[in-house]
Write a protein that holds these residues in place. Structure first.
Motif, PDB file in Angstrom:
ATOM      1  N   GLY B 354     -31.372  -2.737 -61.181  1.00 49.87           N
ATOM      2  CA  GLY B 354     -31.694  -2.247 -62.508  1.00 49.87           C
ATOM      3  C   GLY B 354     -31.679  -3.300 -63.601  1.00 49.87           C
ATOM      4  O   GLY B 354     -31.613  -2.969 -64.772  1.00 49.87           O
ATOM      5  N   TYR B 355     -31.697  -4.536 -63.254  1.00 52.30           N
ATOM      6  CA  TYR B 355     -31.759  -5.614 -64.251  1.00 52.30           C
ATOM      7  C   TYR B 355     -32.492  -6.747 -63.593  1.00 52.30           C
ATOM      8  O   TYR B 355     -32.264  -6.977 -62.419  1.00 52.30           O
ATOM      9  N   PRO B 356     -33.288  -7.609 -64.115  1.00 51.07           N
ATOM     10  CA  PRO B 356     -33.729  -7.587 -65.502  1.00 51.07           C
ATOM     11  C   PRO B 356     -34.857  -6.610 -65.774  1.00 51.07           C
ATOM     12  O   PRO B 356     -35.543  -6.185 -64.858  1.00 51.07           O
ATOM     13  N   ARG B 357     -34.991  -6.256 -67.047  1.00 46.33           N
ATOM     14  CA  ARG B 357     -36.036  -5.296 -67.364  1.00 46.33           C
ATOM     15  C   ARG B 357     -37.221  -5.915 -68.071  1.00 46.33           C
ATOM     16  O   ARG B 357     -38.233  -5.273 -68.225  1.00 46.33           O
ATOM     17  N   THR B 358     -37.055  -7.109 -68.611  1.00 48.97           N
ATOM     18  CA  THR B 358     -38.186  -7.765 -69.251  1.00 48.97           C
ATOM     19  C   THR B 358     -38.200  -9.209 -68.794  1.00 48.97           C
ATOM     20  O   THR B 358     -37.240  -9.696 -68.212  1.00 48.97           O
ATOM     21  N   ARG B 359     -39.297  -9.876 -69.115  1.00 46.58           N
ATOM     22  CA  ARG B 359     -39.440 -11.246 -68.690  1.00 46.58           C
ATOM     23  C   ARG B 359     -38.392 -12.153 -69.336  1.00 46.58           C
ATOM     24  O   ARG B 359     -37.869 -13.056 -68.701  1.00 46.58           O
ATOM     25  N   HIS B 437     -43.065   1.029 -65.881  1.00 48.46           N
ATOM     26  CA  HIS B 437     -44.388   0.473 -65.612  1.00 48.46           C
ATOM     27  C   HIS B 437     -44.841  -0.484 -66.689  1.00 48.46           C
ATOM     28  O   HIS B 437     -45.695  -1.328 -66.452  1.00 48.46           O
ATOM     29  N   ALA B 438     -44.251  -0.349 -67.867  1.00 48.25           N
ATOM     30  CA  ALA B 438     -44.643  -1.269 -68.943  1.00 48.25           C
ATOM     31  C   ALA B 438     -44.237  -2.694 -68.619  1.00 48.25           C
ATOM     32  O   ALA B 438     -44.926  -3.631 -68.978  1.00 48.25           O
ATOM     33  N   TYR B 439     -43.102  -2.839 -67.972  1.00 50.86           N
ATOM     34  CA  TYR B 439     -42.638  -4.217 -67.806  1.00 50.86           C
ATOM     35  C   TYR B 439     -42.818  -4.778 -66.406  1.00 50.86           C
ATOM     36  O   TYR B 439     -42.618  -5.965 -66.190  1.00 50.86           O
ATOM     37  N   VAL B 440     -43.208  -3.932 -65.436  1.00 52.01           N
ATOM     38  CA  VAL B 440     -43.191  -4.413 -64.062  1.00 52.01           C
ATOM     39  C   VAL B 440     -44.183  -5.547 -63.850  1.00 52.01           C
ATOM     40  O   VAL B 440     -43.952  -6.477 -63.094  1.00 52.01           O
ATOM     41  N   GLU B 441     -45.330  -5.511 -64.571  1.00 53.84           N
ATOM     42  CA  GLU B 441     -46.344  -6.559 -64.394  1.00 53.84           C
ATOM     43  C   GLU B 441     -45.785  -7.932 -64.708  1.00 53.84           C
ATOM     44  O   GLU B 441     -45.902  -8.873 -63.911  1.00 53.84           O
ATOM     45  N   GLU B 442     -45.159  -8.013 -65.914  1.00 50.99           N
ATOM     46  CA  GLU B 442     -44.747  -9.348 -66.319  1.00 50.99           C
ATOM     47  C   GLU B 442     -43.608  -9.869 -65.464  1.00 50.99           C
ATOM     48  O   GLU B 442     -43.509 -11.066 -65.223  1.00 50.99           O
ATOM     49  N   ILE B 443     -42.793  -8.987 -64.974  1.00 52.40           N
ATOM     50  CA  ILE B 443     -41.707  -9.490 -64.117  1.00 52.40           C
ATOM     51  C   ILE B 443     -42.263  -9.945 -62.776  1.00 52.40           C
ATOM     52  O   ILE B 443     -41.814 -10.950 -62.225  1.00 52.40           O
ATOM     53  N   SER B 444     -43.252  -9.231 -62.230  1.00 46.87           N
ATOM     54  CA  SER B 444     -43.778  -9.722 -60.951  1.00 46.87           C
ATOM     55  C   SER B 444     -44.508 -11.031 -61.141  1.00 46.87           C
ATOM     56  O   SER B 444     -44.553 -11.846 -60.244  1.00 46.87           O
TER      57      SER B 444
END
Lengths: 409, 478
Positions: B354-359, B437-444
């Motif tokens: 459950g962490y990190p949530r943003t880039r 779903h808002a942040y999953v792109e940038e983390i991948s």
């Protein structure tokens, strides 16, 4: 130029474009004291009464000769002047012509001009000229005003004082003298006291100075001591820091070594493991067996089998021949004794069966041979060197096998 | 160093540095090369090896029966991995002229070329610069066990060995349609792989030896040797079914080539599990922690703990939680750092869910020296999530948790008194899903080595998948 000050316009009065000012009069003499500066306003200028100013036109002006409004002369004027000139010239010419002249001289005589005035005047072409110059005097500074010596007024009176009139010196002088001497003595006493005081002060000062010096020395000594202590402390601290740093470094080195040791503890076994997995280390005996012994063994087995094969083939041939010969014999016997009856028939029939049986037997022996060989081959799969040899052998064998049944049939 | 006064303390940075640079594998390869080459000056040799920086190049062997597609697959692999492509033909062509003549003579006479000639030609070729620098793909060699053993004796062995296998009938059929382009050496097929340009079509000629009896002969010979050769390379071999379209075969081969062999290097797992709410992060984290004895760190729980314990960070975090707003990164990071830098986490490893949530959070985690070495994205479709979460409920009396579909309550009585968490309402779930779903792109994008796992299955299946990905080294990215 006085600055133009805008004036408040009241209803009814008119304003000037420029403030009216009095016209200044110029002084006759230049004021030597006044510094001439450009643009400085002469606030206290000399003003003159314009009623007595010669520059101002008096009387009515409509009959005055004024300059034309514009500098250019009127063309009409020009024309008129030209005409006047022309007329004047013409008049002069006419006059000349009309002027009574003396008659022309008689032959051999000449007219000579003669002066007939009372006093003779020398006439010459050359006009006597005389240059006369005239120059105004240079600007004079205003001469200094003459000293004003007042006329003498008043009456002169004189008077005389004789000795003993005013005062008696010997009597009068005593108290003055006493006072003077007293004051002087007092003054000198004061001075002496002052001197003594000064001396005392100086002595005190000296004493104080000595004390102070002593203390100063003490202070310096203490300072020195303090400085030495401080330096010593610094040195010790630096030393200690060095020691700590070295200790830390040593600790780090030891940690690194310990870590490296534990991290790479499994290195050598895994290296050897990988190499042996990849076949770099092999058991020489096994390799030798695989590469030396087994091929030799296979070769020997092949040889043996070939020999068996050949032997059987030879035996087959021999049997065939024998059987063929017997067939011949029995046929001949049959031909010779066809009436022998069914006995011989059955005998030949039995013989024929026996023949076919023998042929079948030979066929089965060769078949069982073939059955053996592929079994052996299947059992021994990795004879690598035999690859080519066996490939050579297999086609060899198959034609051999094909030959045998063909020959049998 | 004294155990009591000055105990030995190994900073964890050492372990992370060693892991990051793969020191164990590097040393292993250096020593292997040392043993194989046995130089006179080992230090200079090692320095040279390190300077060349070729310890990671691909060394691939591709074997298979004739007409299995070795040539096409080898070419594709060679272009994809940018390494040299070696075949028996070009080995002969590029060999020493004397040797080449000898070999060509023997081949013309259809006699067997002795192993020593092949091996010496290969050895010479492999010493050349391009093989050393870029790696090699060796196709169709060795053909007999003797050749394979000779190669191994020299220390030439592949890191991956791909065997293309197909039933004989398929191969014979395929061979009938095989066409070769004489200029480039490419192999085409009348049915499966017809070239698009007419010029190439005009040039194509039939491959030699492709009629049926010759194929049968070749297949027989191949089968005779294939098993023996396979046993030589047992540690790095993979058999791929060649009876599929070329693209499939290639993708399977590439997946195998990207995998790295199991390394013996010791490593502490630092796992991050990411996924939408209800994807099973907590469950998987518990399973991993139990089995491998690593510390389970749940971000949400840590925050709640800090608040109840009223630590400094907890007090700072309290107002945000009370107002149910997102907390600033700094506070969360502080709480996490405090926990993760403790000794038990550093030595045993940790799994964080459950962490990190943003880039930015990911970057800060990396900067704090806590970069994870395994990142898993648990992917579940939204409907599954909603189904899983909206149907679950707790029994207030016994405390047991039930799920309407997967773990229904035993009796009607129990079912009647079940209670649902307000956060399990569909609206709340949808909101959390949208956030994810808002942040999953940038983390991948940030975690390039992350692995995506289909989490829409039985938890134990997912756990096995995660396990295997944790234990095996990360596949190489090409």
């Amino acid at each position: 130029m006085a600055a133009v000050l805008p004036q408040q316009s009241n209803a009814g009065t008119y304003t000037f474009a420029s403030q009216p000012r009095a016209v200044k009069q110029r002084k006759k003499y230049r004021d030597p004291l006044q510094q001439t500066e450009v643009g400085e306003e002469d606030a206290t200028g000399m003003y003159g009464n314009i009623m007595y100013d010669r520059r101002i036109v008096r009387g009515n002006t409509y009959a005055q000769h004024t300059l034309p409004a514009h500098a250019q002369p009127d063309p009409i004027e020009i024309q008129r002047q030209q005409e006047n000139r022309r007329r004047a010239i013409a008049r002069k010419r006419a006059k000349d012509q009309l002027r009574p002249r003396s008659p022309d001289p008689v032959e051999g005589r000449k007219h000579i001009d003669v002066q007939t005035e009372l006093y003779l005047e020398e006439l010459s072409d050359r006009v006597e000229e005389a240059d006369v110059e005239c120059q105004t005097d240079a600007f004079l500074d205003r001469p200094p005003s003459p000293l004003f010596i007042q006329a003498k007024t008043g009456v002169d009176i004189a008077t005389q004082i004789i000795e003993g009139d005013l005062f008696d010196f010997d009597v009068e002088v005593k108290p003055i003298l006493e006072v003077i001497v007293g004051k002087t003595v007092e003054q000198s006493l004061l001075e002496v006291m002052e001197e003594e005081e000064l001396a005392n002060l100086r002595q005190q000062q000296r004493a104080f100075e000595e004390l102070r010096n002593a203390e100063l020395v003490e202070q310096q000594r203490l300072e020195e001591q303090e400085r030495r202590h401080r330096e010593e402390k610094e040195r010790r601290m630096k030393q200690q820091r060095e020691v700590l740093r070295k200790e830390k470094e040593t600790a780090e080195k030891i940690a690194a070594r310990a870590f490296a040791q534990s991290y790479l503890a499994d290195l050598v076994p895994s290296v050897f493991g990988t190499l042996s997995d990849n076949g770099y280390f092999y058991d020489p005996v096994e390799r030798d067996v695989e590469q030396g012994f087994l091929p030799w063994l296979m070769e020997q087995v092949e040889d043996q089998l070939e020999r068996n094969q050949h032997g059987r083939m030879v035996l087959d041939g021999m049997l065939r021949e024998v059987v063929a010969k017997r067939i011949e014999l029995y046929r001949k016997l049959e031909e010779m004794a066809p009436s022998q009856g069914p006995g011989s028939h059955s005998a030949s029939a039995i013989f024929g069966d026996k023949l076919s049986g023998e042929l079948a037997a030979t066929a089965t022996t060769t078949e069982s041979e073939e059955g053996e060989k592929p079994a052996e081959e299947a059992a021994e799969q990795p004879p690598a060197t035999e690859g080519t040899e066996e490939a050579g052998e297999a086609p060899e064998q198959t034609p051999a096998d094909e030959e045998a049944p063909a020959a049998d049939e | 160093m004294d155990q009591t006064k000055r105990p030995l303390h190994i900073p964890p940075e050492f372990a992370m540095y060693a892991e990051k640079h793969g020191l164990f594998d590097m040393y292993k390869q250096l020593i292997e090369q040392l043993i194989i080459n046995r130089p006179e000056d080992p230090i200079a040799f090692l320095v040279d090896l390190l300077n060349r920086d070729t310890l990671d190049v691909p060394q691939i062997m591709i074997l298979g029966p004739p007409a299995a597609g070795k040539r096409s697959i080898s070419k594709m692999v060679a272009t994809k991995l940018r390494c040299t492509h070696l075949t028996p033909e070009n080995l002969v062509q590029e060999a020493d002229p004397k040797l080449r003549d000898q070999i060509e003579d023997l081949m013309a006479k259809k006699a067997t070329v002795p192993t020593e000639m092949w091996v010496s030609a290969l050895k010479e070729r492999m010493k050349m610069f391009d093989c050393v620098k870029k790696g090699w793909v060796l196709e169709g060699f060795p053909q007999t066990r003797e050749q394979a053993l000779a190669l191994q004796e020299l220390g030439i062995y592949p890191k991956h060995c791909v065997v293309l296998d197909a039933p004989d009938t398929v191969l014979i059929e395929r061979a009938a349609g095989k066409r070769v382009d004489p200029k480039t050496g490419d192999v085409y097929h009348t049915t499966f792989e017809w070239p698009s340009s007419a010029e190439i079509q005009g040039r194509l000629e039939e491959g030699k030896g492709q009629n049926e009896p010759e194929m049968v002969e070749k297949l027989v010979e191949y089968h005779r040797h294939s098993d023996a050769i396979g046993r030589c390379f047992a540690s790095s071999i993979k058999v791929i079914n060649a009876d599929q379209p070329k693209a499939d075969v290639f993708s399977q081969a590439l997946a195998f080539l990207q995998s790295q062999p199991r390394s013996n290097s010791p490593q502490t797992p630092r796992i991050v599990l990411l996924g939408p709410t209800g994807s099973g992060k907590g469950v998987q984290a518990s399973l991993l922690a139990n089995k491998y004895n690593i510390v389970k760190v749940s971000c949400g729980q840590l925050i709640k703990q800090a608040i109840t314990q009223e630590t400094k960070a907890g007090l700072a975090a309290k107002p945000y939680v009370e107002k149910d707003r997102m907390m600033p990164d700094g506070i969360v990071l502080n709480i996490l750092k405090e926990r993760l830098c403790q000794l038990d986490c550093q030595t045993r490893g940790w799994v964080l869910s459950g962490y990190p949530r943003t880039r930015e959070q990911a970057e800060q985690l990396g900067k704090a020296g806590l970069a994870p070495n395994r990142v898993f994205f648990l992917e579940v479709p939204n409907d599954s999530v909603i189904e899983r979460l909206t149907q679950r409920a707790t029994d207030p009396v016994t405390g047991e948790r039930y799920h309407m579909l997967y773990n229904p309550p035993p009796t009607q009585e129990v079912k009647a008194r079940l209670d649902r968490h307000p956060q399990d309402q569909e609206e709340a779930v949808r909101k959390r899903l949208a956030q994810y779903h808002a942040y999953v792109e940038e983390i991948s994008d940030y975690y390039l080595d992350a692995q995506h796992v289909i989490a829409d299955q039985d938890p134990h299946t997912v756990f096995e998948c995660l396990e295997s990905m944790t234990v095996k080294p990360l596949p190489k990215r090409y």
